[in-house]
Design a protein around this motif. Structure first.
Motif, PDB file in Angstrom:
ATOM      1  N   LEU A 190       0.815  -1.219   0.000  1.00 52.15           N
ATOM      2  CA  LEU A 190       0.000   0.000   0.000  1.00 52.15           C
ATOM      3  C   LEU A 190       0.847   1.267   0.000  1.00 52.15           C
ATOM      4  CD1 LEU A 190      -3.021  -0.891   2.314  1.00 52.15           C
ATOM      5  CD2 LEU A 190      -2.782  -1.051  -0.170  1.00 52.15           C
ATOM      6  N   LEU A 191       2.063   1.192   0.505  1.00 55.93           N
ATOM      7  CA  LEU A 191       2.933   2.368   0.488  1.00 55.93           C
ATOM      8  C   LEU A 191       3.537   2.600  -0.903  1.00 55.93           C
ATOM      9  CD1 LEU A 191       4.775   1.952   3.907  1.00 55.93           C
ATOM     10  CD2 LEU A 191       3.092   3.706   3.315  1.00 55.93           C
ATOM     11  N   GLU A 192       3.654   1.547  -1.687  1.00 53.70           N
ATOM     12  CA  GLU A 192       4.293   1.670  -2.998  1.00 53.70           C
ATOM     13  C   GLU A 192       3.313   1.686  -4.165  1.00 53.70           C
ATOM     14  OE1 GLU A 192       8.597  -0.416  -1.923  1.00 53.70           O
ATOM     15  OE2 GLU A 192       7.052  -1.594  -2.943  1.00 53.70           O
ATOM     16  N   ASP A 193       2.149   1.072  -3.985  1.00 56.03           N
ATOM     17  CA  ASP A 193       1.161   0.998  -5.063  1.00 56.03           C
ATOM     18  C   ASP A 193       0.083   2.058  -4.812  1.00 56.03           C
ATOM     19  OD1 ASP A 193      -0.819   0.366  -6.911  1.00 56.03           O
ATOM     20  OD2 ASP A 193      -0.549  -1.798  -6.698  1.00 56.03           O
ATOM     21  N   ASN A 194       0.309   3.250  -5.317  1.00 55.98           N
ATOM     22  CA  ASN A 194      -0.611   4.364  -5.073  1.00 55.98           C
ATOM     23  C   ASN A 194      -2.001   4.099  -5.639  1.00 55.98           C
ATOM     24  OD1 ASN A 194       1.376   5.857  -3.772  1.00 55.98           O
ATOM     25  ND2 ASN A 194       2.044   6.851  -5.655  1.00 55.98           N
ATOM     26  N   GLU A 195      -2.053   3.441  -6.779  1.00 51.53           N
ATOM     27  CA  GLU A 195      -3.353   3.170  -7.411  1.00 51.53           C
ATOM     28  C   GLU A 195      -4.196   2.245  -6.542  1.00 51.53           C
ATOM     29  OE1 GLU A 195      -5.133   1.297 -11.592  1.00 51.53           O
ATOM     30  OE2 GLU A 195      -3.029   1.927 -11.455  1.00 51.53           O
ATOM     31  N   LEU A 196      -3.592   1.192  -6.018  1.00 51.39           N
ATOM     32  CA  LEU A 196      -4.318   0.269  -5.144  1.00 51.39           C
ATOM     33  C   LEU A 196      -4.721   0.966  -3.848  1.00 51.39           C
ATOM     34  CD1 LEU A 196      -5.358  -2.544  -4.399  1.00 51.39           C
ATOM     35  CD2 LEU A 196      -3.060  -3.070  -3.534  1.00 51.39           C
ATOM     36  N   ALA A 197      -3.808   1.740  -3.267  1.00 54.32           N
ATOM     37  CA  ALA A 197      -4.110   2.447  -2.023  1.00 54.32           C
ATOM     38  C   ALA A 197      -5.293   3.391  -2.206  1.00 54.32           C
ATOM     39  CB  ALA A 197      -2.882   3.226  -1.555  1.00 54.32           C
ATOM     40  N   GLU A 198      -5.327   4.106  -3.314  1.00 51.73           N
ATOM     41  CA  GLU A 198      -6.431   5.032  -3.582  1.00 51.73           C
ATOM     42  C   GLU A 198      -7.740   4.288  -3.818  1.00 51.73           C
ATOM     43  OE1 GLU A 198      -5.342   7.605  -6.760  1.00 51.73           O
ATOM     44  OE2 GLU A 198      -3.667   8.509  -5.654  1.00 51.73           O
ATOM     45  N   LYS A 199      -7.651   3.153  -4.486  1.00 53.08           N
ATOM     46  CA  LYS A 199      -8.852   2.340  -4.714  1.00 53.08           C
ATOM     47  C   LYS A 199      -9.447   1.861  -3.393  1.00 53.08           C
ATOM     48  CE  LYS A 199     -10.137  -2.309  -6.121  1.00 53.08           C
ATOM     49  NZ  LYS A 199      -9.640  -3.627  -6.600  1.00 53.08           N
ATOM     50  N   LEU A 200      -8.596   1.288  -2.528  1.00 48.17           N
ATOM     51  CA  LEU A 200      -9.083   0.764  -1.245  1.00 48.17           C
ATOM     52  C   LEU A 200      -9.620   1.873  -0.353  1.00 48.17           C
ATOM     53  CD1 LEU A 200      -6.319  -1.886  -0.384  1.00 48.17           C
ATOM     54  CD2 LEU A 200      -8.520  -2.251  -1.501  1.00 48.17           C
ATOM     55  N   SER A 201      -8.898   2.983  -0.275  1.00 46.22           N
ATOM     56  CA  SER A 201      -9.337   4.067   0.599  1.00 46.22           C
ATOM     57  C   SER A 201     -10.636   4.690   0.089  1.00 46.22           C
ATOM     58  CB  SER A 201      -8.253   5.138   0.733  1.00 46.22           C
ATOM     59  OG  SER A 201      -7.943   5.715  -0.517  1.00 46.22           O
ATOM     60  N   GLY A 202     -10.747   4.840  -1.241  1.00 49.70           N
ATOM     61  CA  GLY A 202     -11.982   5.390  -1.804  1.00 49.70           C
ATOM     62  C   GLY A 202     -13.167   4.477  -1.572  1.00 49.70           C
ATOM     63  N   ASN A 203     -12.983   3.183  -1.806  1.00 54.85           N
ATOM     64  CA  ASN A 203     -14.059   2.220  -1.559  1.00 54.85           C
ATOM     65  C   ASN A 203     -14.430   2.170  -0.085  1.00 54.85           C
ATOM     66  OD1 ASN A 203     -14.112   1.528  -4.252  1.00 54.85           O
ATOM     67  ND2 ASN A 203     -12.908  -0.349  -4.016  1.00 54.85           N
ATOM     68  N   GLY A 204     -13.400   2.236   0.775  1.00 53.36           N
ATOM     69  CA  GLY A 204     -13.658   2.195   2.216  1.00 53.36           C
ATOM     70  C   GLY A 204     -14.471   3.392   2.672  1.00 53.36           C
ATOM     71  N   ARG A 205     -14.113   4.563   2.185  1.00 53.64           N
ATOM     72  CA  ARG A 205     -14.845   5.773   2.566  1.00 53.64           C
ATOM     73  C   ARG A 205     -16.298   5.707   2.092  1.00 53.64           C
ATOM     74  NH1 ARG A 205     -14.263  10.816   4.393  1.00 53.64           N
ATOM     75  NH2 ARG A 205     -15.478  12.486   3.435  1.00 53.64           N
ATOM     76  N   MET A 206     -16.513   5.224   0.870  1.00 54.46           N
ATOM     77  CA  MET A 206     -17.882   5.102   0.361  1.00 54.46           C
ATOM     78  C   MET A 206     -18.689   4.099   1.185  1.00 54.46           C
ATOM     79  SD  MET A 206     -17.777   5.425  -3.803  1.00 54.46           S
ATOM     80  CE  MET A 206     -16.563   4.128  -4.075  1.00 54.46           C
ATOM     81  N   ARG A 207     -18.037   2.987   1.575  1.00 54.37           N
ATOM     82  CA  ARG A 207     -18.755   1.983   2.365  1.00 54.37           C
ATOM     83  C   ARG A 207     -19.148   2.527   3.729  1.00 54.37           C
ATOM     84  NH1 ARG A 207     -16.920  -3.275   5.546  1.00 54.37           N
ATOM     85  NH2 ARG A 207     -18.926  -4.359   5.617  1.00 54.37           N
ATOM     86  N   VAL A 208     -18.256   3.291   4.349  1.00 51.41           N
ATOM     87  CA  VAL A 208     -18.597   3.893   5.644  1.00 51.41           C
ATOM     88  C   VAL A 208     -19.815   4.795   5.495  1.00 51.41           C
ATOM     89  CG1 VAL A 208     -17.835   5.504   7.423  1.00 51.41           C
ATOM     90  CG2 VAL A 208     -16.286   3.730   6.613  1.00 51.41           C
ATOM     91  N   GLY A 209     -19.820   5.629   4.458  1.00 52.03           N
ATOM     92  CA  GLY A 209     -20.953   6.518   4.245  1.00 52.03           C
ATOM     93  C   GLY A 209     -22.235   5.776   3.933  1.00 52.03           C
ATOM     94  N   ARG A 210     -22.110   4.644   3.259  1.00 53.96           N
ATOM     95  CA  ARG A 210     -23.278   3.872   2.839  1.00 53.96           C
ATOM     96  C   ARG A 210     -23.848   3.000   3.953  1.00 53.96           C
ATOM     97  NH1 ARG A 210     -20.829   1.511  -1.064  1.00 53.96           N
ATOM     98  NH2 ARG A 210     -20.424  -0.479  -0.027  1.00 53.96           N
ATOM     99  N   GLU A 211     -22.964   2.463   4.828  1.00 58.61           N
ATOM    100  CA  GLU A 211     -23.410   1.443   5.778  1.00 58.61           C
ATOM    101  C   GLU A 211     -23.177   1.769   7.251  1.00 58.61           C
ATOM    102  OE1 GLU A 211     -21.958  -2.458   4.757  1.00 58.61           O
ATOM    103  OE2 GLU A 211     -21.939  -1.988   2.616  1.00 58.61           O
TER     104      GLU A 211
END
Length: 240
Positions: A190-211
């Motif tokens: 996650l420290l080296e793969d910025n694309e994956l880190a952004e994907k997980l953090s974005g999905n996580g934030r949306m899930r928190v807001g949704r559920e």
């Protein structure tokens, strides 16, 4: 947690209700909006060297929370990657103390920062590039939701309560508790793969807001109370 209670015969399945997707009270998302001035103050206080990647943790610094494992993993990583910092937001607890070696490393390593007890932690997540909860057991991993609400990618362990706070490989990464090699690999991924880190953090934030917004949990609780009241009235009428 529900499945464990049923499996251990501590409660019958029909007597257990899970409110929404879990969490005892949900999150007030307003608390996790960016406060740039407060974040700048905290960076100046704890992380004056802005060139380093920050691995973060929030909670009690105890064996049960996997702090011995986290500090061991960071110590090994720091010998290979000189641009890392470990931010521990919390304090030691005498009842479940970390090993003397772990305490020594925390107190003496200039790249490990321990804040001590913090009553309001929302802005501290903004200092982190990745958040990890390396716990051995949880009721529910609320700090995982908090990190996600602050748009930080998360890693946690495959144990009851913690694993329920993420969707593996969609909102976070899972590792086995106590597996230091897997922890190191996940952190560096996650420290080296910025694309994956952004994907997980974005999905996580949306899930928190949704559920996991507090209002959702309150609505579920209100529904339980109303259904219980109806059941009581029906029983009363039958007994009459």
């Amino acid at each position: 947690m529900k499945e464990v209670l049923v499996e251990e015969r501590l409660a019958s399945r029909e007597k257990i209700r899970v409110l929404g997707s879990g969490s005892y009270n949900g999150l007030d998302l307003a608390e996790f909006q960016l406060d740039a001035a407060e974040v700048a103050r905290l960076k100046k206080q704890y992380l004056p060297d802005n060139q380093r990647k920050v691995i973060g943790y929030v909670g009690r610094l105890t064996k049960d929370k996997g702090i011995d494992d986290l500090v061991a993993a960071f110590t090994e990583l720091a010998t290979e990657h000189t641009n890392l910092k470990l931010l521990l937001v919390g304090d030691f607890e005498a009842g479940d103390m970390v090993t003397p070696l772990t305490q020594k490393r925390i107190e003496e390593n200039p790249h490990i920062v321990k804040t001590g007890f913090v009553p309001k932690t929302a802005s501290y997540y903004r200092l982190m590039d990745v958040f990890i909860l390396p716990t051995y057991r949880e009721g529910f991993g609320n700090v995982i939701l908090e990190a996600a609400a602050a748009n930080v990618p998360v890693i946690t362990t495959n144990v009851t309560g913690a694993k329920d706070a993420i969707i593996p490989n969609e909102t976070g990464l899972l590792v086995e508790a106590g597996h230091i090699a897997a922890m190191k690999k996940a952190l560096m991924t996650l420290l080296e793969d910025n694309e994956l880190a952004e994907k997980l953090s974005g999905n996580g934030r949306m899930r928190v807001g949704r559920e996991f917004r507090s209002e959702i949990i309150w609505q579920q609780l209100d529904k339980v109370y109303r259904e219980t009241e109806v059941d009581k009235r029906n029983v009363y009428e039958m007994e009459k």
